[in-house]
Design an enzyme around this catalytic site. Sequence first.
Site, PDB file in Angstrom:
ATOM      1  N   TYR A  91      15.916  50.347   9.871  1.00  0.00           N
ATOM      2  CA  TYR A  91      15.424  49.035  10.282  1.00  0.00           C
ATOM      3  C   TYR A  91      16.252  47.904   9.688  1.00  0.00           C
ATOM      4  O   TYR A  91      17.114  48.143   8.827  1.00  0.00           O
ATOM      5  CB  TYR A  91      13.955  48.878   9.873  1.00  0.00           C
ATOM      6  CG  TYR A  91      13.748  48.568   8.396  1.00  0.00           C
ATOM      7  CD1 TYR A  91      13.944  49.538   7.426  1.00  0.00           C
ATOM      8  CD2 TYR A  91      13.387  47.290   7.983  1.00  0.00           C
ATOM      9  CE1 TYR A  91      13.770  49.251   6.085  1.00  0.00           C
ATOM     10  CE2 TYR A  91      13.205  46.996   6.628  1.00  0.00           C
ATOM     11  CZ  TYR A  91      13.397  47.981   5.690  1.00  0.00           C
ATOM     12  OH  TYR A  91      13.243  47.694   4.364  1.00  0.00           O
ATOM     13  N   LYS A 118      19.229  51.886   5.078  1.00  0.00           N
ATOM     14  CA  LYS A 118      18.004  51.079   5.205  1.00  0.00           C
ATOM     15  C   LYS A 118      16.987  51.863   6.039  1.00  0.00           C
ATOM     16  O   LYS A 118      16.721  51.569   7.203  1.00  0.00           O
ATOM     17  CB  LYS A 118      18.330  49.710   5.825  1.00  0.00           C
ATOM     18  CG  LYS A 118      17.284  48.657   5.469  1.00  0.00           C
ATOM     19  CD  LYS A 118      17.820  47.266   5.692  1.00  0.00           C
ATOM     20  CE  LYS A 118      16.732  46.220   5.705  1.00  0.00           C
ATOM     21  NZ  LYS A 118      15.929  46.134   4.488  1.00  0.00           N
ATOM     22  N   GLU A 148      18.456  47.980  -8.533  1.00  0.00           N
ATOM     23  CA  GLU A 148      18.153  46.813  -7.694  1.00  0.00           C
ATOM     24  C   GLU A 148      16.654  46.548  -7.765  1.00  0.00           C
ATOM     25  O   GLU A 148      15.935  47.206  -8.522  1.00  0.00           O
ATOM     26  CB  GLU A 148      18.613  47.047  -6.251  1.00  0.00           C
ATOM     27  CG  GLU A 148      17.970  48.240  -5.594  1.00  0.00           C
ATOM     28  CD  GLU A 148      18.472  48.498  -4.167  1.00  0.00           C
ATOM     29  OE1 GLU A 148      18.959  47.570  -3.506  1.00  0.00           O
ATOM     30  OE2 GLU A 148      18.334  49.649  -3.721  1.00  0.00           O
TER      31      GLU A 148
HETATM   32  N1  PMP Z   1      17.633  46.198  -1.680  1.00  0.00           N
HETATM   33  C1  PMP Z   1      16.523  46.685  -1.100  1.00  0.00           C
HETATM   34  C2  PMP Z   1      15.975  47.972  -1.597  1.00  0.00           C
HETATM   35  C3  PMP Z   1      15.917  45.997  -0.042  1.00  0.00           C
HETATM   36  O1  PMP Z   1      14.827  46.502   0.553  1.00  0.00           O
HETATM   37  C4  PMP Z   1      16.448  44.762   0.371  1.00  0.00           C
HETATM   38  C5  PMP Z   1      15.781  43.964   1.451  1.00  0.00           C
HETATM   39  N2  PMP Z   1      15.728  44.619   2.641  1.00  0.00           N
HETATM   40  C6  PMP Z   1      17.610  44.282  -0.255  1.00  0.00           C
HETATM   41  C7  PMP Z   1      18.172  45.027  -1.281  1.00  0.00           C
HETATM   42  C8  PMP Z   1      18.236  42.988   0.177  1.00  0.00           C
HETATM   43  O2  PMP Z   1      18.915  43.160   1.382  1.00  0.00           O
HETATM   44  P1  PMP Z   1      19.153  41.935   2.365  1.00  0.00           P
HETATM   45  O3  PMP Z   1      19.760  40.843   1.555  1.00  0.00           O
HETATM   46  O4  PMP Z   1      20.088  42.477   3.373  1.00  0.00           O
HETATM   47  O5  PMP Z   1      17.825  41.550   2.911  1.00  0.00           O
END
Ligand code: PMP
Length: 282
Positions: free
Chosen positions: A32, A145, A177
Amino acid sequence: MGYSLWNNRIVLDKEVIIDREDRGYQFGDGVYEVIKVYDGIVFTLNEHLERFYTSAEKIKLMIPFKKDKLLMLLRELVHKNNLGTGHIYLQITRGSGSRQHHFPHTIKPVLVANVKENPRPLANFENGVKATILEDIRWLRCDIKTLNLLGPVLAKQEAYEKGCYEAILHRNGVVTEGASSNVHGILDGVLYTHQVDNMILNGITRNVLLACAKEIGLPVKEQAFTLEQLTTMTEVIITSTTSEITPVIEIDGHVVGTGKPGEWTRKLQQQFNAKISVLVRS
Ligand code: PMP
């Protein structure tokens, strides 16, 4: 009544039917994206679609449209819903088939996208948020993702119960993260962020942040840091599509820096806002 994208058609939300044997529902077998829209303009759409296709490829799922076609359909979806500021939620599953773990032969992917009006959480950007540290219990392909979000869901719930906005995850004392964001620290005028590998999702906002850092003359080291190093950082930031650049001012009761969003964080936020204004004006 809103509109959704269902495979290659834009239909009324209520017309979307998901089969109970859809592998997204039964196995979390899909990928997603969440994509931000500012004043009707989709932000970093190419980057999100690039990652969407890459995530799909990594789980051996072939998206049955060209990227250009999907891009066009998503723009049309935003327009048709008359969306101002909010986000697009886009997902694709491997499709529906009699339940078995390996991929059924004749399976066809199912794509759904919908939009939600969602103003920017300005208070968080302004005041900063609290975070808690938790062990990273997720699998080893965090670069994908995937719809399998039980690890982040449990971490977020624990953070929520502690009155925190985010959980900062670590593996053996190394910060990876956030549960749904990337984590960065600033120390002695250098921004530290986990290197891109299978331990983190390569955030689109992370990359925008690194571009902003370059533009304002803040050196970047893409190198993982430990929990011990985290406590010495004078500024801590989380980034994500919806959280943008959010300062972290307290971690499990430990006050970060002065307890207020730091100067570099403010400069990074200003640079980020400038990018959005350019986008909206152009
Ligand atoms: N890490 C994780 C585990 C996430 O779920 C997200 C948000 N989807 C991010 C980092 C940040 O990604 P983005 O900046 O592309 O939203």
